[in-house]
Design a protein around this motif. Structure first.
Motif, PDB file in Angstrom:
ATOM      1  N   GLY A  90      56.207  26.929 -15.286  1.00  5.73           N
ATOM      2  CA  GLY A  90      56.316  26.275 -16.447  1.00  5.73           C
ATOM      3  C   GLY A  90      57.659  26.396 -17.190  1.00  5.73           C
ATOM      4  O   GLY A  90      58.514  25.881 -16.755  1.00  5.73           O
ATOM      5  N   PHE A  91      57.556  27.518 -17.941  1.00  5.18           N
ATOM      6  CA  PHE A  91      58.779  27.946 -18.554  1.00  5.18           C
ATOM      7  C   PHE A  91      59.938  28.190 -17.650  1.00  5.18           C
ATOM      8  O   PHE A  91      61.052  27.828 -17.999  1.00  5.18           O
ATOM      9  N   GLY A  92      59.817  29.131 -16.702  1.00  3.06           N
ATOM     10  CA  GLY A  92      60.872  29.461 -15.791  1.00  3.06           C
ATOM     11  C   GLY A  92      61.442  28.498 -15.022  1.00  3.06           C
ATOM     12  O   GLY A  92      62.714  28.109 -15.119  1.00  3.06           O
ATOM     13  N   ALA A  93      60.570  27.170 -14.468  1.00  3.59           N
ATOM     14  CA  ALA A  93      61.087  26.199 -13.826  1.00  3.59           C
ATOM     15  C   ALA A  93      61.896  25.255 -14.780  1.00  3.59           C
ATOM     16  O   ALA A  93      62.746  24.678 -14.363  1.00  3.59           O
ATOM     17  N   PHE A  94      61.416  25.183 -15.998  1.00  4.64           N
ATOM     18  CA  PHE A  94      62.171  24.405 -17.063  1.00  4.64           C
ATOM     19  C   PHE A  94      63.246  24.942 -17.208  1.00  4.64           C
ATOM     20  O   PHE A  94      64.303  24.245 -17.165  1.00  4.64           O
ATOM     21  N   PHE A  95      63.427  26.040 -17.823  1.00  3.23           N
ATOM     22  CA  PHE A  95      64.838  26.659 -18.054  1.00  3.23           C
ATOM     23  C   PHE A  95      65.558  26.733 -16.864  1.00  3.23           C
ATOM     24  O   PHE A  95      66.800  26.617 -16.677  1.00  3.23           O
ATOM     25  N   GLY A  96      65.141  26.960 -15.518  1.00  4.38           N
ATOM     26  CA  GLY A  96      65.839  27.022 -14.283  1.00  4.38           C
ATOM     27  C   GLY A  96      66.416  25.798 -14.019  1.00  4.38           C
ATOM     28  O   GLY A  96      67.845  25.922 -13.673  1.00  4.38           O
ATOM     29  N   GLY A  97      65.637  24.811 -14.396  1.00  2.00           N
ATOM     30  CA  GLY A  97      66.205  23.503 -13.820  1.00  2.00           C
ATOM     31  C   GLY A  97      67.544  23.034 -14.782  1.00  2.00           C
ATOM     32  O   GLY A  97      68.428  22.552 -14.472  1.00  2.00           O
ATOM     33  N   ILE A  98      67.143  23.050 -16.225  1.00  2.00           N
ATOM     34  CA  ILE A  98      68.208  22.645 -16.993  1.00  2.00           C
ATOM     35  C   ILE A  98      69.424  23.769 -16.936  1.00  2.00           C
ATOM     36  O   ILE A  98      70.439  23.159 -16.806  1.00  2.00           O
ATOM     37  N   ILE A  99      69.341  24.891 -16.960  1.00  2.96           N
ATOM     38  CA  ILE A  99      70.536  25.749 -16.741  1.00  2.96           C
ATOM     39  C   ILE A  99      71.314  25.701 -15.622  1.00  2.96           C
ATOM     40  O   ILE A  99      72.421  25.838 -15.436  1.00  2.96           O
ATOM     41  N   VAL A 117      75.288  25.046 -15.336  1.00  2.89           N
ATOM     42  CA  VAL A 117      76.237  26.237 -14.799  1.00  2.89           C
ATOM     43  C   VAL A 117      77.049  25.491 -13.625  1.00  2.89           C
ATOM     44  O   VAL A 117      78.276  25.808 -13.424  1.00  2.89           O
ATOM     45  N   ILE A 118      76.198  24.743 -12.776  1.00  6.73           N
ATOM     46  CA  ILE A 118      76.891  24.376 -11.504  1.00  6.73           C
ATOM     47  C   ILE A 118      77.889  23.208 -11.960  1.00  6.73           C
ATOM     48  O   ILE A 118      79.004  23.293 -11.325  1.00  6.73           O
ATOM     49  N   ASP A 119      77.506  22.430 -12.793  1.00  3.05           N
ATOM     50  CA  ASP A 119      78.307  21.251 -13.306  1.00  3.05           C
ATOM     51  C   ASP A 119      79.694  21.887 -13.937  1.00  3.05           C
ATOM     52  O   ASP A 119      80.933  21.584 -13.883  1.00  3.05           O
ATOM     53  N   THR A 120      79.510  22.989 -14.752  1.00  2.00           N
ATOM     54  CA  THR A 120      80.585  23.584 -15.610  1.00  2.00           C
ATOM     55  C   THR A 120      81.403  24.397 -14.823  1.00  2.00           C
ATOM     56  O   THR A 120      82.756  24.386 -15.133  1.00  2.00           O
ATOM     57  N   PHE A 121      80.929  25.369 -13.994  1.00  3.33           N
ATOM     58  CA  PHE A 121      81.569  26.263 -13.550  1.00  3.33           C
ATOM     59  C   PHE A 121      82.048  26.292 -12.158  1.00  3.33           C
ATOM     60  O   PHE A 121      82.993  26.818 -11.559  1.00  3.33           O
ATOM     61  N   PHE A 122      81.268  25.360 -11.176  1.00  6.52           N
ATOM     62  CA  PHE A 122      81.463  25.348  -9.606  1.00  6.52           C
ATOM     63  C   PHE A 122      81.642  23.877  -9.153  1.00  6.52           C
ATOM     64  O   PHE A 122      81.460  23.691  -8.077  1.00  6.52           O
ATOM     65  N   THR A 123      81.974  23.028 -10.026  1.00  5.65           N
ATOM     66  CA  THR A 123      82.049  21.601  -9.610  1.00  5.65           C
ATOM     67  C   THR A 123      83.570  21.224 -10.258  1.00  5.65           C
ATOM     68  O   THR A 123      83.932  21.367 -11.142  1.00  5.65           O
ATOM     69  N   GLN A 124      84.435  20.810  -9.271  1.00  6.19           N
ATOM     70  CA  GLN A 124      85.666  20.128  -9.587  1.00  6.19           C
ATOM     71  C   GLN A 124      86.015  18.842  -8.794  1.00  6.19           C
ATOM     72  O   GLN A 124      86.061  18.909  -7.485  1.00  6.19           O
ATOM     73  N   ASN A 125      86.186  17.835  -9.752  1.00  9.85           N
ATOM     74  CA  ASN A 125      86.368  16.558  -9.003  1.00  9.85           C
ATOM     75  C   ASN A 125      85.473  16.241  -8.014  1.00  9.85           C
ATOM     76  O   ASN A 125      85.507  15.351  -7.019  1.00  9.85           O
ATOM     77  N   GLY A 126      84.121  16.599  -8.712  1.00 10.45           N
ATOM     78  CA  GLY A 126      82.770  16.037  -7.866  1.00 10.45           C
ATOM     79  C   GLY A 126      82.541  16.871  -6.874  1.00 10.45           C
ATOM     80  O   GLY A 126      81.693  16.653  -5.630  1.00 10.45           O
ATOM     81  N   VAL A 127      83.579  17.898  -6.431  1.00  8.23           N
ATOM     82  CA  VAL A 127      83.140  18.775  -5.294  1.00  8.23           C
ATOM     83  C   VAL A 127      82.545  20.229  -5.603  1.00  8.23           C
ATOM     84  O   VAL A 127      83.233  20.823  -6.557  1.00  8.23           O
ATOM     85  N   ARG A 128      81.289  20.356  -5.002  1.00 10.51           N
ATOM     86  CA  ARG A 128      80.672  21.696  -5.407  1.00 10.51           C
ATOM     87  C   ARG A 128      81.177  22.787  -4.589  1.00 10.51           C
ATOM     88  O   ARG A 128      81.054  22.550  -3.428  1.00 10.51           O
ATOM     89  N   TRP A 188      79.689  25.670  -2.986  1.00  4.90           N
ATOM     90  CA  TRP A 188      78.391  25.900  -2.654  1.00  4.90           C
ATOM     91  C   TRP A 188      78.470  27.705  -2.275  1.00  4.90           C
ATOM     92  O   TRP A 188      77.345  28.162  -2.677  1.00  4.90           O
ATOM     93  N   HIS A 189      79.365  27.894  -1.731  1.00  2.93           N
ATOM     94  CA  HIS A 189      79.338  29.503  -1.577  1.00  2.93           C
ATOM     95  C   HIS A 189      79.467  30.556  -2.724  1.00  2.93           C
ATOM     96  O   HIS A 189      78.450  31.160  -2.659  1.00  2.93           O
ATOM     97  N   ASN A 190      79.779  29.998  -3.606  1.00  4.16           N
ATOM     98  CA  ASN A 190      79.945  30.723  -4.925  1.00  4.16           C
ATOM     99  C   ASN A 190      78.628  30.558  -5.989  1.00  4.16           C
ATOM    100  O   ASN A 190      78.190  31.022  -6.671  1.00  4.16           O
ATOM    101  N   ILE A 191      78.199  29.193  -5.784  1.00  5.86           N
ATOM    102  CA  ILE A 191      77.054  28.932  -6.337  1.00  5.86           C
ATOM    103  C   ILE A 191      75.814  29.628  -5.831  1.00  5.86           C
ATOM    104  O   ILE A 191      75.201  30.406  -6.444  1.00  5.86           O
ATOM    105  N   TRP A 192      75.845  29.893  -4.702  1.00  6.26           N
ATOM    106  CA  TRP A 192      74.556  30.663  -3.888  1.00  6.26           C
ATOM    107  C   TRP A 192      74.745  31.842  -4.415  1.00  6.26           C
ATOM    108  O   TRP A 192      73.813  33.027  -4.472  1.00  6.26           O
TER     109      TRP A 192
END
Length: 418
Positions: free
Chosen positions: A356-365, A369-380, A382-386
């Motif tokens: 419940g709470f874990g999956a909720f916060f995990g999904g949102i955050i 995080v991926i969009d803000t720190f690990f995506t540039q010009n639509g390219v993700r 993945w190495h640093n995301i994982w």
């Protein structure tokens, strides 16, 4: 069909409905619709919100007013109708609300399917402990079959996955009305407080250090439970943007590769009694957390080359240990350390904190995080995301090993196992 076969079919269809879109919705979101990662994170948070809100409410309804098998059928039909509408949606906000309605209907059916199976088996004088696990395994088979159908039919990034899921949900809903009746048990005292009816009386367990630590870490680890379901298929599919990998098996049949995770689940479920007896509940939970480090770490260094594919497959194999070991050992911890008067509520609280709470916060955050720190010009990246996810799991594991105090008692585990 005999009772066991009828319940096996119910279990197969229950998870087929989910498997048809859960692993591949990211491909639909990113590749077909080309919506943002931040908004996608909110989609998986609906699983968490629904797990917080609905199971207790539907439990009360099934206990007091409506036959469990009928409530189960109604929820599947309503959820199927919501899924059927998704292909008409053309913006992320509406998609969120429609999938939220679908999850409000679907998530409580997971526990309801167990309740229906238990009731019918007991009424027909079956040994539930012996008979139910083989029935439940067919749920995992259904999930895998749906994943394979979605991929092999060329629909891993198309709206048809929702039509497939919706059709099966409605069929299951209608089928459930043919099952033996499971009338309300009226086990909840009608004069009980609303908090007790919802199982909220278990929150008093936070008053003890060991239980508070357990529930808090359940939430932290719960934040990681759906990450590879959210992003795994997208990650493999996006290797297709590299010319040398575009036609590789990993890219073309990414959902089949991901289904190894579900095969692994069935194998590690069988291994749990040995690990619990040998290492104890705390060590098994810790093994689960370290398995999450490996799950993410192998993905970080994987690719569709020969050696890289081996790492991806290893990641899928350790998933069974990562996912099952924590859920089952955590459930056993509750079973062996709580008073019988609030044990059911405590089990509900464990699921609420993790799924419940874990999956909720995990999904949102994770989406932010991926969009803000690990995506540039639509390219993700993945190495640093994982690697970021692996680091998170490692911190959780180290902190858990230090802060959670629990002595292994083989007799307690043996008593519950039997």
């Amino acid at each position: 069909m005999n009772i066991k076969n009828r319940l096996t079919l119910m279990s197969f269809l229950q998870f087929f409905v989910w498997g048809a879109w859960l692993i591949t919705v990211g491909n639909y979101w990113f590749a077909t619709k080309q919506w943002s990662g931040a908004e996608f994170g909110a989609i998986f948070s609906t699983l968490g919100l629904s797990s917080i809100i609905m199971p207790a409410l539907t439990g009360i309804i099934a206990d007091r007013w409506v036959n469990a098998e009928k409530l189960y059928g109604i929820l599947h039909i309503l959820g199927g109708l919501a899924l059927c509408y998704i292909p008409q949606v053309d913006n992320p906000t509406t998609f969120y609300w429609v999938i939220f309605v679908a999850m409000l209907c679907y998530m409580p059916t997971i526990s309801l399917s167990n309740s229906v199976a238990y009731t019918i088996l007991k009424n027909n004088n079956y040994d539930v402990v012996k008979v139910f696990p083989p029935i439940r395994v067919w749920g995992t088979v259904g999930f895998i079959a749906a994943m394979w159908l979605t991929n092999l039919s060329g629909n891993k990034a198309s709206a048809n996955m929702f039509y497939i899921s919706a059709f099966v949900a409605v069929v299951l809903g209608i089928y459930s009305f043919t099952l033996p009746q499971c009338p309300p048990q009226k086990l909840i005292d009608k004069n009980a407080s609303f908090a007790k009816k919802l199982g909220l009386d278990a929150f008093k367990l936070f008053g003890t250090y060991k239980m508070a630590v357990f529930f808090i870490f359940s939430m932290f680890l719960g934040a990681a439970l759906q990450l590879t379901n959210m992003y795994g298929d997208v990650y493999l599919s996006e290797f297709g943007k590299m010319p040398e990998y575009a036609e590789s098996f990993v890219v073309q049949k990414s959902t089949l590769i991901m289904s190894i995770s579900q095969f692994s689940e069935t194998a590690f479920i069988l291994a749990i009694p040995f690990f619990l007896k040998r290492f104890g509940i705390k060590q098994v939970m810790l093994i689960s957390m370290l398995a999450w480090v490996l799950r993410f770490g192998f993905f970080a260094y994987g690719d569709p080359s020969f050696g890289g594919t081996f790492l991806i497959i290893m990641s899928c194999i350790v998933y069974g240990m990562a996912f099952d070991f924590f859920n089952i050992s955590g459930s056993l911890f509750i079973e062996t350390t709580t008073d019988s008067s609030i044990r059911s509520s405590a089990q509900g609280l464990f699921m609420m904190m993790s799924n419940g709470f874990g999956a909720f916060f995990g999904g949102i955050i994770s989406g932010q995080v991926i969009d803000t720190f690990f995506t540039q010009n639509g390219v993700r990246d993945w190495h640093n995301i994982w690697l970021a996810f692996a680091s998170y799991a490692l911190v959780i594991a180290v902190a858990f090993s230090v802060l959670f105090k629990h002595k292994h008692n083989p007799e307690e585990v043996a008593k519950v196992s039997h």
